[in-house]
Write an enzyme that holds these catalytic residues in place. Structure first.
Site, PDB file in Angstrom:
ATOM      1  N   ARG A 148      49.263  26.786  52.528  1.00 22.46           N
ATOM      2  CA  ARG A 148      48.440  25.843  51.768  1.00 22.46           C
ATOM      3  C   ARG A 148      48.798  24.427  52.203  1.00 22.46           C
ATOM      4  O   ARG A 148      49.905  24.187  52.705  1.00 22.46           O
ATOM      5  CB  ARG A 148      48.701  25.982  50.270  1.00 22.46           C
ATOM      6  N   LYS A 172      52.718  28.045  44.735  1.00 19.33           N
ATOM      7  CA  LYS A 172      52.254  27.721  43.389  1.00 19.33           C
ATOM      8  C   LYS A 172      53.259  28.189  42.349  1.00 19.33           C
ATOM      9  O   LYS A 172      53.847  29.260  42.480  1.00 19.33           O
ATOM     10  CB  LYS A 172      50.890  28.386  43.130  1.00 19.33           C
ATOM     11  N   HIS A 244      42.425  24.308  54.116  1.00 20.29           N
ATOM     12  CA  HIS A 244      42.383  25.695  53.622  1.00 20.29           C
ATOM     13  C   HIS A 244      41.663  26.620  54.591  1.00 20.29           C
ATOM     14  O   HIS A 244      41.890  27.829  54.594  1.00 20.29           O
ATOM     15  CB  HIS A 244      41.703  25.736  52.258  1.00 20.29           C
ATOM     16  N   ARG A 247      44.118  28.451  56.680  1.00 21.28           N
ATOM     17  CA  ARG A 247      44.763  29.539  55.929  1.00 21.28           C
ATOM     18  C   ARG A 247      43.829  30.749  55.842  1.00 21.28           C
ATOM     19  O   ARG A 247      44.248  31.888  56.026  1.00 21.28           O
ATOM     20  CB  ARG A 247      45.117  29.016  54.538  1.00 21.28           C
ATOM     21  N   HIS A 270      50.126  35.655  47.302  1.00 15.01           N
ATOM     22  CA  HIS A 270      49.229  35.970  46.195  1.00 15.01           C
ATOM     23  C   HIS A 270      49.887  36.980  45.255  1.00 15.01           C
ATOM     24  O   HIS A 270      50.446  37.978  45.711  1.00 15.01           O
ATOM     25  CB  HIS A 270      47.921  36.584  46.714  1.00 15.01           C
ATOM     26  N   TYR A 279      39.860  36.223  50.667  1.00 14.75           N
ATOM     27  CA  TYR A 279      40.091  35.496  51.912  1.00 14.75           C
ATOM     28  C   TYR A 279      39.726  36.301  53.159  1.00 14.75           C
ATOM     29  O   TYR A 279      39.710  35.765  54.248  1.00 14.75           O
ATOM     30  CB  TYR A 279      41.572  35.099  52.019  1.00 14.75           C
TER      31      TYR A 279
END
Length: 299
Positions: A148, A172, A244, A247, A270, A279
């Site tokens: 990211r 995150k 992004h 990614r 994730h 994705y």
């Protein structure tokens, strides 16, 4: 009606117990403050423990005139989390969000780049400048490791474990993961670190930050966007891309070349494999190749 007290407690719960990112907490808080503003504008005096489903429906109806379906769904999700928290803490015995459904929205996917697109982007970097060497290392790392934009700007020298073939990423919610890094990517990082970064006058507090601007400070997210947008314009790339996109391309190219979804999920960081599936949209040609290669009755 002291909504602020409950909102602050909810913020602490999201940060400490659920480990959500600062951006997510801010979004949830903004949506709750929006609800408070709606109540004030309509002279509705009601506490979080007593607000009814009907009042929340009025708020959502008003909001739906101002925002798109995706934003509306996010607001509803945030409110559901808030009232679930009130249930958890025994402030309420019922949940006014129980029967409220979010609007159906499609999965929004960014453009993906072909390997040729990625090569052209990197080849367009002006390596005659110190910033060029840095930008090449940034793009190689983002695409090579599926990072990211916030993860590339936060990457530290102490996160590099090249002998083991990994880098440590803080994603995150401050969740950490180790991502494999190819020798080629390592080479470009070392070139930048040893030949460019060593000559920068680093400001206090950024000593361990890997990628720096000319003033010796950590790069901003906006700067990474600017670099990539500028390169896309330079090669006349007819796609709306962002950091992004690299990614997304990382994940798609891995899957197309035979990597399993679970491995990609771990590298992307994730929690749910459902998120990973967003994705890795594939064209029908590739799916046909999968059937022809792996299905036992392919003949």
């Amino acid at each position: 009606m002291n909504w602020n007290h409950y909102i602050k407690s909810f913020q602490s719960y999201l940060k400490i117990e659920r480990g959500l990112s600062k951006n997510t907490v801010e979004n949830y808080t903004f949506d709750l403050e929006r609800l408070c503003s709606f109540l004030a504008e309509h002279a509705i005096s009601v506490a979080p423990e007593k607000i009814t489903e009907e009042t929340i429906q009025q708020f959502i109806y008003a909001v739906s005139k101002e925002v798109n379906a995706r934003s509306q769904a996010r607001i509803i999700s945030g409110l559901k989390s808030f009232f679930s928290y009130l249930n958890f803490e025994d402030y309420r015995t019922d949940n006014p969000m129980e029967m409220i459904e979010a609007p159906k929205i499609g999965r929004k996917l960014p453009d993906t780049l072909s390997l040729d697109d990625v090569d052209k982007l990197i080849e367009a970097i002006d390596l005659s400048t110190p910033e060029g060497e840095r930008n090449r290392a940034i793009l190689e790392t983002m695409y090579g490791c599926g990072l990211r934009v916030s993860e590339i700007t936060a990457l530290r020298i102490s996160d590099l474990f090249f002998e083991e073939g990994f880098i440590k990423i803080t994603g995150k919610g401050n969740k950490q993961r180790f991502v494999p890094i190819a020798k080629t990517t390592q080479k470009y990082i070392e070139l930048y670190k040893n030949n460019i970064r060593n000559h920068i006058d680093v400001v206090k507090g950024s000593e361990d930050t890997l990628f720096l601007n000319r003033r010796g400070k950590k790069l901003t997210r906006a700067m990474i966007f600017t670099i990539i947008k500028g390169l896309a314009t330079k090669i006349n790339l007819q796609k709306n891309i962002s950091p992004h996109t690299l990614r997304h391309s990382f994940a798609t190219h891995l899957l197309e070349n035979g990597a399993d979804l679970r491995s990609i999920q771990m590298m992307l960081g994730h929690e749910s494999i459902t998120t990973t599936e967003i994705y890795v949209h594939l064209d029908r040609k590739h799916l046909t190749q999968v059937i022809n290669t792996f299905h036992p009755r392919k003949m």
